[in-house]
Design an enzyme around this catalytic site. Structure first.
Site, mmCIF file in Angstrom:
data_model
loop_
_atom_site.group_PDB
_atom_site.id
_atom_site.type_symbol
_atom_site.label_atom_id
_atom_site.label_comp_id
_atom_site.label_asym_id
_atom_site.label_seq_id
_atom_site.Cartn_x
_atom_site.Cartn_y
_atom_site.Cartn_z
ATOM 1 N N CYS A 286 0.868 -1.174 0.000
ATOM 2 C CA CYS A 286 0.000 0.000 0.000
ATOM 3 C C CYS A 286 0.910 1.230 0.000
ATOM 4 O O CYS A 286 1.666 1.432 0.954
ATOM 5 C CB CYS A 286 -0.909 -0.011 1.224
ATOM 6 S SG CYS A 286 -2.020 1.404 1.213
ATOM 7 N N CYS B 247 -3.305 6.821 -4.963
ATOM 8 C CA CYS B 247 -3.020 5.380 -4.866
ATOM 9 C C CYS B 247 -1.582 5.091 -5.310
ATOM 10 O O CYS B 247 -1.270 5.085 -6.511
ATOM 11 C CB CYS B 247 -4.009 4.552 -5.678
ATOM 12 S SG CYS B 247 -3.892 2.790 -5.326
#
Ligand code: PYC
Length: 314
Positions: A89, A239
């Site tokens: 992530c 992201c």
């Protein structure tokens, strides 16, 4: 008996990260992928309790700190969200690094962080921004067609950036907050159509992130994106793993050279700066962004509470 879990909350470009610094499950030792399997097998309730309502929200990504398996790493981490676990992530790594700095556990400079999909680098810069050197990223399949019920044929690239992404090439949407519901419905339908048609990443991996792009209205920004995460929630940040996947596709199309800067804006206007390096034939994306600590808290898990382990799931 009450269970107490100490967390530090942060956000990276609007996307929250909840880092567990004390009171999380002991996953034993061994390689991170094995510990991830133990977390998935034995600690589903803990995952839901930490990131879903009533303590969390669908947008939060949890980051469970673990002892690293490799001595050169500052920490190991397992990322999780409202529907399961993530390989890597990007926004979460930026949040985690800023959290470790807030706790006084690290100083500016280069750090290695072990994730279930590999070791990533993270530089805490003097201005408190963080540059993440991600796992090698690549385009797995170009211009894949999928028939999406209610929407017709959709074409996109399948790419790895630490998670699996489908980057849609043709869509009619303007990427703005007013269109959130339409963007979510469309990308969710694409994800389901990919699964129904067995369109997968390497080793039959599920493609669980869907990414749309459009030009940005902001000067100096190369693109705006919308990323649907596995739990049907959109990423408020651009992201990190999705931007990595995008950089790999741009490179494959001859549209981005190693070292060239790509500024990726999210649907809420937060920005990551990305670059690619070519190392031993592998494409290594670096993603820079800023995170801020928002809370320091002790969560209380009371087994007498009917909603102690979260309210429902998808
Ligand atoms: O920044 O890589 C990322 C990410 C994945 C899911 C939510 N954020």
């Amino acid at each position: 008996m009450l269970q107490r879990v100490r967390v530090i909350d942060s956000h990276t470009g609007g996307e929250p990260t909840r880092t567990v610094i004390e009171g999380g499950p002991d996953l034993g030792d061994g390689a991170l992928p094995e510990r991830l399997l133990r977390f998935q097998r034995d600690h589903e309730a803990f995952r839901r309790a930490l990131v879903t309502e009533p303590r969390g929200s669908a947008a939060i990504v949890g980051a469970l700190l673990c002892e690293p398996n490799h001595a050169e790493c500052t920490t190991g981490v397992i990322f999780f969200n409202n529907s399961g676990c993530l390989g890597m992530c990007g926004h979460g790594t930026i949040g985690l690094v800023v959290t470790l700095a807030y706790l006084g556990r690290i100083q500016p400079g280069y750090h290695r962080i072990e994730t279930p999909v590999g070791i990533v680098g993270a530089t805490l810069n003097e201005d408190s921004t963080v540059t993440v050197e991600n796992v090698p990223s690549y385009r797995w399949a170009a211009a894949v067609n999928v028939e999406v019920p209610g929407f017709g044929q959709v074409t996109g690239d399948v790419a790895w950036g630490g998670n699996w992404f489908f980057l849609v090439k043709n869509h009619p949407y303007t990427i703005t907050g007013e269109n959130l519901e339409q963007l979510t419905n469309f990308t969710w339908a694409v994800r389901q159509a990919l699964a129904a048609n067995h369109i997968q990443g390497a080793e039959s991996a599920e493609i669980d992130h869907i990414e749309l792009h459009s030009p940005s209205q902001s000067p100096g920004i190369d693109s705006r994106n919308f990323v649907l995460c596995p739990g049907k929630e959109y990423d408020r940040s651009p992201c990190g793993t999705g931007t990595s996947a995008k950089l790999a596709c741009l490179y494959a199309d001859g549209l981005l050279a190693p070292g060239q800067v790509w500024r990726q804006e999210s649907i809420i206007g937060s920005v990551f700066e990305g670059r690619l390096a070519l190392r031993d034939g592998a494409l290594i994306p670096t993603i820079s962004g800023a995170a801020f600590v928002t809370a320091e808290a002790t969560l209380i898990l009371d087994p007498r509470d009917a909603f102690c382990w979260g309210i429902g799931s998808l």
